[in-house]
Scaffold this motif. Structure first.
Motif, PDB file in Angstrom:
ATOM      1  N   ALA A  56       0.851  -1.189   0.000  1.00  0.00           N
ATOM      2  CA  ALA A  56       0.000   0.000   0.000  1.00  0.00           C
ATOM      3  C   ALA A  56       0.885   1.237   0.000  1.00  0.00           C
ATOM      4  N   ARG A  57       0.336   2.297  -0.552  1.00  0.00           N
ATOM      5  CA  ARG A  57       1.034   3.565  -0.533  1.00  0.00           C
ATOM      6  C   ARG A  57       1.352   3.949   0.914  1.00  0.00           C
ATOM      7  N   GLY A  58       2.561   4.439   1.144  1.00  0.00           N
ATOM      8  CA  GLY A  58       2.928   4.839   2.497  1.00  0.00           C
ATOM      9  C   GLY A  58       3.603   3.738   3.297  1.00  0.00           C
ATOM     10  N   ASP A  59       3.590   2.499   2.788  1.00  0.00           N
ATOM     11  CA  ASP A  59       4.291   1.420   3.499  1.00  0.00           C
ATOM     12  C   ASP A  59       5.775   1.751   3.593  1.00  0.00           C
ATOM     13  N   ARG A  60       6.365   1.445   4.744  1.00  0.00           N
ATOM     14  CA  ARG A  60       7.813   1.614   4.902  1.00  0.00           C
ATOM     15  C   ARG A  60       8.502   0.318   4.527  1.00  0.00           C
ATOM     16  N   PHE A  61       9.699   0.432   3.968  1.00  0.00           N
ATOM     17  CA  PHE A  61      10.410  -0.784   3.572  1.00  0.00           C
ATOM     18  C   PHE A  61      11.891  -0.683   3.907  1.00  0.00           C
ATOM     19  N   ILE A  62      12.557  -1.828   3.855  1.00  0.00           N
ATOM     20  CA  ILE A  62      14.009  -1.924   4.073  1.00  0.00           C
ATOM     21  C   ILE A  62      14.601  -2.652   2.869  1.00  0.00           C
ATOM     22  N   LEU A  63      15.781  -2.220   2.413  1.00  0.00           N
ATOM     23  CA  LEU A  63      16.522  -2.957   1.385  1.00  0.00           C
ATOM     24  C   LEU A  63      17.786  -3.519   2.011  1.00  0.00           C
ATOM     25  N   ARG A  64      18.088  -4.767   1.638  1.00  0.00           N
ATOM     26  CA  ARG A  64      19.338  -5.388   2.088  1.00  0.00           C
ATOM     27  C   ARG A  64      20.021  -6.054   0.911  1.00  0.00           C
ATOM     28  N   TYR A  65      21.357  -6.132   0.961  1.00  0.00           N
ATOM     29  CA  TYR A  65      22.062  -6.975   0.003  1.00  0.00           C
ATOM     30  C   TYR A  65      21.997  -8.391   0.525  1.00  0.00           C
ATOM     31  N   PRO A  66      21.819  -9.363  -0.384  1.00  0.00           N
ATOM     32  CA  PRO A  66      21.726 -10.751   0.081  1.00  0.00           C
ATOM     33  C   PRO A  66      23.070 -11.271   0.600  1.00  0.00           C
ATOM     34  N   SER A  67      24.183 -11.045  -0.154  1.00  0.00           N
ATOM     35  CA  SER A  67      25.442 -11.558   0.377  1.00  0.00           C
ATOM     36  C   SER A  67      26.621 -10.736  -0.143  1.00  0.00           C
ATOM     37  N   PRO A  68      27.542 -10.338   0.706  1.00  0.00           N
ATOM     38  CA  PRO A  68      27.407 -10.538   2.153  1.00  0.00           C
ATOM     39  C   PRO A  68      26.236  -9.722   2.668  1.00  0.00           C
ATOM     40  N   ALA A  69      25.483 -10.328   3.601  1.00  0.00           N
ATOM     41  CA  ALA A  69      24.244  -9.712   4.069  1.00  0.00           C
ATOM     42  C   ALA A  69      24.523  -8.355   4.704  1.00  0.00           C
ATOM     43  N   GLU A  70      23.712  -7.372   4.309  1.00  0.00           N
ATOM     44  CA  GLU A  70      23.913  -6.022   4.835  1.00  0.00           C
ATOM     45  C   GLU A  70      22.632  -5.215   4.633  1.00  0.00           C
ATOM     46  N   THR A  71      22.239  -4.466   5.659  1.00  0.00           N
ATOM     47  CA  THR A  71      21.117  -3.534   5.508  1.00  0.00           C
ATOM     48  C   THR A  71      21.656  -2.278   4.841  1.00  0.00           C
ATOM     49  N   ILE A  72      21.084  -1.890   3.698  1.00  0.00           N
ATOM     50  CA  ILE A  72      21.674  -0.748   2.987  1.00  0.00           C
ATOM     51  C   ILE A  72      20.816   0.510   3.048  1.00  0.00           C
ATOM     52  N   GLY A  73      19.547   0.365   3.370  1.00  0.00           N
ATOM     53  CA  GLY A  73      18.718   1.561   3.441  1.00  0.00           C
ATOM     54  C   GLY A  73      17.263   1.187   3.411  1.00  0.00           C
ATOM     55  N   GLY A  74      16.415   2.189   3.184  1.00  0.00           N
ATOM     56  CA  GLY A  74      14.992   1.914   3.158  1.00  0.00           C
ATOM     57  C   GLY A  74      14.242   3.190   2.861  1.00  0.00           C
ATOM     58  N   GLY A  75      12.941   3.136   2.985  1.00  0.00           N
ATOM     59  CA  GLY A  75      12.166   4.328   2.688  1.00  0.00           C
ATOM     60  C   GLY A  75      10.697   4.053   2.650  1.00  0.00           C
ATOM     61  N   ILE A  76      10.027   4.672   1.677  1.00  0.00           N
ATOM     62  CA  ILE A  76       8.578   4.699   1.698  1.00  0.00           C
ATOM     63  C   ILE A  76       8.015   4.359   0.313  1.00  0.00           C
ATOM     64  N   VAL A  77       6.986   3.540   0.300  1.00  0.00           N
ATOM     65  CA  VAL A  77       6.325   3.184  -0.958  1.00  0.00           C
ATOM     66  C   VAL A  77       5.476   4.374  -1.394  1.00  0.00           C
ATOM     67  N   VAL A  78       5.771   4.904  -2.574  1.00  0.00           N
ATOM     68  CA  VAL A  78       5.061   6.091  -3.044  1.00  0.00           C
ATOM     69  C   VAL A  78       3.959   5.701  -4.027  1.00  0.00           C
ATOM     70  N   ASN A  79       4.229   4.711  -4.859  1.00  0.00           N
ATOM     71  CA  ASN A  79       3.182   4.222  -5.756  1.00  0.00           C
ATOM     72  C   ASN A  79       3.306   2.708  -5.891  1.00  0.00           C
ATOM     73  N   PRO A  80       2.346   1.984  -5.298  1.00  0.00           N
ATOM     74  CA  PRO A  80       2.441   0.525  -5.356  1.00  0.00           C
ATOM     75  C   PRO A  80       1.963  -0.049  -6.696  1.00  0.00           C
ATOM     76  N   GLN A  81       1.349   0.787  -7.534  1.00  0.00           N
ATOM     77  CA  GLN A  81       0.838   0.282  -8.824  1.00  0.00           C
ATOM     78  C   GLN A  81       1.250   1.231  -9.947  1.00  0.00           C
ATOM     79  N   PRO A  82       2.540   1.391 -10.206  1.00  0.00           N
ATOM     80  CA  PRO A  82       2.906   2.320 -11.284  1.00  0.00           C
ATOM     81  C   PRO A  82       2.399   1.830 -12.636  1.00  0.00           C
ATOM     82  N   GLY A  83       2.240   0.520 -12.778  1.00  0.00           N
ATOM     83  CA  GLY A  83       1.650  -0.002 -14.010  1.00  0.00           C
ATOM     84  C   GLY A  83       2.627  -0.079 -15.170  1.00  0.00           C
ATOM     85  N   ARG A  84       3.734   0.651 -15.109  1.00  0.00           N
ATOM     86  CA  ARG A  84       4.689   0.590 -16.224  1.00  0.00           C
ATOM     87  C   ARG A  84       6.091   0.915 -15.743  1.00  0.00           C
TER      88      ARG A  84
END
Ligand SMILES: Nc1nc2c(ncn2[C@@H]2O[C@H](COP(=O)(O)OP(=O)(O)OP(=O)(O)O)[C@@H](O)[C@H]2O)c(=O)[nH]1
Ligand SMILES: [Mg+2]
Length: 619
Positions: free
Chosen positions: A331-359
């Motif tokens: 949903a719009r406004g959801d917060r998320f985290i991005l990580r690299y899979p290996s070597p495992a590392e949390t790299i950042g995160g943010g906010i879902v602005v458009n969950p259905q860009p469609g293109r």
């Protein structure tokens, strides 16, 4: 209702603290007990001094299980960042802190635990200074530090007080939006079937509700609900909820799926986000990089498209389009985290602005970026509407939007004229979508009432009002603007609801009427009639007006009642007055019936006592 979570480095005492606060050991797996380490999410609850139940999600601190931590931390209202006094800030303290910051978790306490291990007060001050320094640029910059020992119990009562105070200051959590349950556990209970659990967001769930589970697009029905091991009819947002679902197999479900009412969320494979890259990330984020995306209790591998940057350096912010490996319910406004899979590392995160860009967007397009920026900020009207997701006074809207008087006036006008905001009495505003949601809830409550009580005309108005948690004036306004619900003598019902008797009930009613008609002025008593037709049917006949109850035990058929009243009034008109004995003899009835009816007519104002006799009343 609220749910809080723990966070912090492995072995710093999170689970021990939860057990000390609640009496419930959150480490429920045998492997967790054997290894003395939390592996998956644990759940516990306590009753706060104000009587409210507070749920706690306990997360693992070990870096190998950080994905489980991410699945649990999403829905919490506040966090307890647990730091052992003997070790101070450690790597996963920092990582969890960064995650809390990226998820925008503003409310929390820092629990400096295991103070029983430290004799030197200077050491504790030193650790506190280090903590203050580490949290200074995060959402927890102003969080209080509370010193405790889960072993000796020192500081625990103060901690409970501080938690209560922290939660009391939070704005109300939304009750009227569409409910959303990110599923964090799935299991079966023999004899009941599939059960899912999660922290409920947005709105209520109710036994009997039709539900949909995305991204699998499965439909089912809620067979039962539990909150904190207690069965409930309605589950409240902000609480831990276990949902027993009919019509969905356990094998079709997994952690990360989202349970909602039908047609609320569409799964997506493409999502536009605003991203903040952590300062201490090990390398710059490249276009087309592969990463793991965590949102709610869900995760997916993603390809990162940098929409407006050649490369994103640590510490920078930017616009990304993520292509997901598997569909997720976002949903719009959801917060998320991005990580690299290996070597495992949390790299950042943010906010879902458009969950259905469609293109898939072309990169470096100023108009695409401008559109994303507007979507993130929202128009002023949209921001006011967001703040009015519950009945909110003007002053409250001003506080949450930060608009000046003039800006607020203009924005309110704009939102009202667009029809996305409604003005209620008492200087109160509410988002139109939320209003429609309350209307739907009112209808659902009534439909459920009619189903449970088919022989009652309607639901007492006060009961409905308190179930919806609305003020009188707001309920009145809700009723005014629609025509599916009818108000009648302090009871509310669906316009098309009618009391319908079964064939068997109709037969007993017929038998009762035969007895009543055989002796219309000395009919069976209430208790006798209830024996014939059943008390609920008798009450329904009274509600329908077919039978008139003049005293708790005295009833008449409508016809007999009307005949007696008409006859009595004409006797009074002829003779000036009528005594109880004359009335009794006239109808050849007994004292019980005559007095019962006369007293009823006195209190209705149709007759009035004048010495020994009755004369016409004021009505
Ligand atoms: N002396 C002392 N020991 C504590 C205290 N709290 C926890 N411990 C000990 O610290 C160890 C780790 O405690 P846990 O509660 O399992 O730590 P945790 O943070 O839940 O660990 P993970 O879930 O694996 O990250 C256990 O041996 C506890 O008995 C405390 O207040 N004082
Ligand atoms: Mg633990």
């Amino acid at each position: 209702m609220r749910v809080i979570g723990t966070a912090g480095h492995v072995d710093h005492g999170k689970s021990t603290l939860v057990k000390c606060l609640t009496g419930i050991d959150p480490d429920r797996l045998a492997e967790e007990k054997a290894r003395e380490m939390t592996i998956d999410l644990g759940f516990a609850w306590l009753t706060l001094p104000n009587g409210e139940t507070l749920g706690i999600v306990d997360v693992p601190g070990h870096r190998d299980f950080i994905e489980n931590m991410l699945a649990g931390i999403g829905g919490i209202d506040a966090v307890l960042l647990v730091i052992a006094a003997d070790e101070g800030i450690m790597p996963q303290t920092r990582e969890h802190l960064a995650i809390l910051d990226l998820l925008g978790i503003q409310n929390g306490l820092i629990v400096l635990t295991k103070i029983d291990l430290i004799d030197d007060p200077d050491w504790l001050d030193l650790v506190e200074n280090e903590i203050r320094e580490s949290v200074s640029h995060t959402t927890l910059a102003n969080a209080e530090i509370v010193r405790v020992s889960a072993h000796s119990g020192a500081g625990i009562p103060e901690l409970v007080k501080k938690i209560s105070a922290l939660l009391a200051d939070l704005p109300p959590n939304t009750h009227y939006n569409a409910p959303r349950l990110p599923i964090d556990r799935v299991f079966t209970i023999s004899g009941f079937g599939t059960v899912v659990t999660g922290t409920l967001l947005g709105g209520t769930l109710r036994v009997g509700d039709e539900i949909e589970i995305q991204p699998a697009s499965l439909r089912g029905r809620i067979r039962g609900l539990q909150s904190y091991k207690q069965p409930v009819e309605i589950a409240q947002p902000g609480s831990r909820v276990a949902v027993n679902i009919a019509g969905v197999e356990k094998s079709a479900l997994e952690r990360g799926f989202v349970l909602t009412h039908p047609r609320q969320i569409q799964p997506t494979l493409l999502v536009d986000v605003h991203f903040r890259h952590l300062e201490d990330a090990s390398r710059a984020l490249k276009h087309h990089a592969e990463a793991k995306f965590f949102v709610g209790a869900a995760e997916s591998t993603v390809r990162v498209r940098l929409l407006n940057d050649e490369i994103l350096s640590p510490g920078a912010e930017g616009w990304l389009q993520l292509r997901l490996d598997k569909p997720l319910a976002l949903a719009r406004g959801d917060r998320f985290i991005l990580r690299y899979p290996s070597p495992a590392e949390t790299i950042g995160g943010g906010i879902v602005v458009n969950p259905q860009p469609g293109r898939r967007w072309k990169r470096f397009q100023p108009n695409v970026i401008a559109q994303l920026e507007t979507q993130m900020r929202g128009t002023p009207a949209e921001r006011v509407v967001q703040a009015a997701n519950h009945p909110a006074k003007r002053a409250e809207l001003q506080k949450s939007t930060g608009y000046s008087d003039a800006e607020l006036n203009a924005t309110l006008q704009d939102a009202l004229s667009q029809g996305i905001l409604l003005h209620l009495p008492d200087d109160t505003y509410i988002a139109d979508s939320v209003w429609q949601g309350i209307l739907r809830r009112m209808e659902n409550e009534l439909l459920a009432f009619h189903q449970a009580e088919p022989l009652r005309r309607g639901m007492p108005r006060e009961e409905l009002r308190s179930r919806l948690g609305l003020k009188q004036a707001i309920l009145a306004m809700l009723l005014e603007g629609q025509n599916t619900v009818v108000a009648e003598n302090n009871a509310l019902r669906m316009a098309d609801h009618e009391i319908r008797f079964s064939d068997a009930q109709q037969q007993t009613i017929h038998a009762l009427y035969e007895q009543m008609n055989a002796a219309p002025y000395t009919p069976p008593s209430y208790a006798d009639a209830a024996n014939i037709v059943g008390e609920n049917v008798l009450r329904a006949l009274i509600e329908l007006g077919e039978i008139v109850q003049v005293q708790p035990e005295v009833i008449f058929s409508r016809q007999a009642y009307e005949d007696m009243v008409a006859e009595l009034l004409s006797l009074i008109d002829q003779n000036g007055q009528v005594t109880a004995a004359e009335f009794r003899n006239h109808f050849n009835t007994t004292r019980k019936y005559a007095i019962g009816l006369l007293e009823h007519l006195d209190s209705a104002g149709i007759t009035r006592r004048a010495g020994d006799a009755r004369v016409r009343g004021r009505q």
